[in-house]
Write a protein that holds these residues in place. Structure first.
Motif, PDB file in Angstrom:
ATOM      1  N   VAL A  79       0.839  -1.199   0.000  1.00  0.00           N
ATOM      2  CA  VAL A  79       0.000   0.000   0.000  1.00  0.00           C
ATOM      3  C   VAL A  79       0.875   1.250   0.000  1.00  0.00           C
ATOM      4  O   VAL A  79       0.630   2.200  -0.756  1.00  0.00           O
ATOM      5  N   LEU A  80       1.907   1.264   0.837  1.00  0.00           N
ATOM      6  CA  LEU A  80       2.822   2.410   0.876  1.00  0.00           C
ATOM      7  C   LEU A  80       3.545   2.598  -0.454  1.00  0.00           C
ATOM      8  O   LEU A  80       3.720   3.728  -0.921  1.00  0.00           O
ATOM      9  N   LEU A  81       3.965   1.505  -1.073  1.00  0.00           N
ATOM     10  CA  LEU A  81       4.657   1.597  -2.364  1.00  0.00           C
ATOM     11  C   LEU A  81       3.740   2.139  -3.462  1.00  0.00           C
ATOM     12  O   LEU A  81       4.164   2.947  -4.285  1.00  0.00           O
ATOM     13  N   VAL A  82       2.481   1.715  -3.462  1.00  0.00           N
ATOM     14  CA  VAL A  82       1.522   2.251  -4.436  1.00  0.00           C
ATOM     15  C   VAL A  82       1.387   3.759  -4.229  1.00  0.00           C
ATOM     16  O   VAL A  82       1.395   4.532  -5.195  1.00  0.00           O
ATOM     17  N   PHE A  83       1.266   4.178  -2.977  1.00  0.00           N
ATOM     18  CA  PHE A  83       1.180   5.611  -2.677  1.00  0.00           C
ATOM     19  C   PHE A  83       2.425   6.344  -3.169  1.00  0.00           C
ATOM     20  O   PHE A  83       2.329   7.412  -3.783  1.00  0.00           O
ATOM     21  N   MET A  84       3.602   5.780  -2.929  1.00  0.00           N
ATOM     22  CA  MET A  84       4.861   6.429  -3.329  1.00  0.00           C
ATOM     23  C   MET A  84       5.001   6.484  -4.856  1.00  0.00           C
ATOM     24  O   MET A  84       5.538   7.437  -5.394  1.00  0.00           O
ATOM     25  N   ILE A  85       4.531   5.463  -5.537  1.00  0.00           N
ATOM     26  CA  ILE A  85       4.573   5.476  -7.007  1.00  0.00           C
ATOM     27  C   ILE A  85       3.673   6.586  -7.546  1.00  0.00           C
ATOM     28  O   ILE A  85       4.039   7.302  -8.471  1.00  0.00           O
ATOM     29  N   ARG A  86       2.501   6.737  -6.954  1.00  0.00           N
ATOM     30  CA  ARG A  86       1.525   7.704  -7.446  1.00  0.00           C
ATOM     31  C   ARG A  86       1.788   9.128  -6.952  1.00  0.00           C
ATOM     32  O   ARG A  86       1.198  10.074  -7.476  1.00  0.00           O
ATOM     33  N   ARG A  87       2.672   9.278  -5.986  1.00  0.00           N
ATOM     34  CA  ARG A  87       2.981  10.596  -5.427  1.00  0.00           C
ATOM     35  C   ARG A  87       3.567  11.496  -6.508  1.00  0.00           C
ATOM     36  O   ARG A  87       4.447  11.092  -7.265  1.00  0.00           O
ATOM     37  N   ALA A  88       3.090  12.715  -6.583  1.00  0.00           N
ATOM     38  CA  ALA A  88       3.471  13.632  -7.667  1.00  0.00           C
ATOM     39  C   ALA A  88       4.960  13.969  -7.677  1.00  0.00           C
ATOM     40  O   ALA A  88       5.543  14.170  -8.748  1.00  0.00           O
TER      41      ALA A  88
END
Length: 168
Positions: A79-88
């Motif tokens: 979940v954290l990695l998905v957030f970091m990938i999508r982070r602008a």
């Protein structure tokens, strides 16, 4: 547009790691008897092992509770990695790194859920000295981490210098 492309690339790499890991583990489980070892090259054996622990068989013999613990860790990390990938503000290099790590985490989590343990099948050695057995998911995690470290050590400074030159 560049951001969208690197986000898609990161998720594509994650999917590729998951698919390659599942395919190779499936072949090993179907063809190589559990516990066996077959020399493939002078420094490489193909083995079939089950790791109930984490890297380097950490907590392998912990009694069973570690399975749910490592599934939980992989889920939170994913979940954290998905957030970091999508982070602008994530760079292309960071997204690629996170995608490789995500693929490895998800692949090993799937193995823990489906098999109760992770199939390790690559045994690298020099004479009698063996590195702990590993799999494609572990390669994805290691490559992602190495790329992230290299970017932090060398690439981030260059990217900042380029951005400063463009502003000047």
């Amino acid at each position: 547009m560049r951001t969208d492309c690197s986000v898609r690339l990161a998720f594509a790499l994650a999917a590729l790691v998951v698919a390659a890991d599942a395919a190779t583990k499936g072949i090993i489980a179907a063809v190589v008897p559990y516990g066996s070892s077959h020399e493939w090259l002078p420094v490489l054996n193909i083995v079939h092992l089950l790791n109930r622990g984490a890297a380097f068989s950490f907590l392998h013999d912990a009694g069973g509770w570690q399975r749910l613990f490592f599934i939980g860790v992989a889920l939170v990390a994913s979940v954290l990695l998905v957030f970091m990938i999508r982070r602008a503000d994530s760079s292309r290099a960071e997204r690629i790194s996170f995608g490789l790590i995500l693929g490895g985490a998800v692949a090993n989590m799937i193995d823990r859920i489906a098999r109760g343990a992770v199939v390790d099948w690559i045994d690298v050695h020099w004479a009698a000295h063996h590195w702990p057995a590993f799999n494609v998911a572990d390669i994805g995690i290691t490559m992602g981490a190495a790329l992230l470290i290299a970017y932090e050590l060398f690439g981030r400074k260059r990217a900042q210098q380029r951005a400063e030159q463009e502003r000047a």
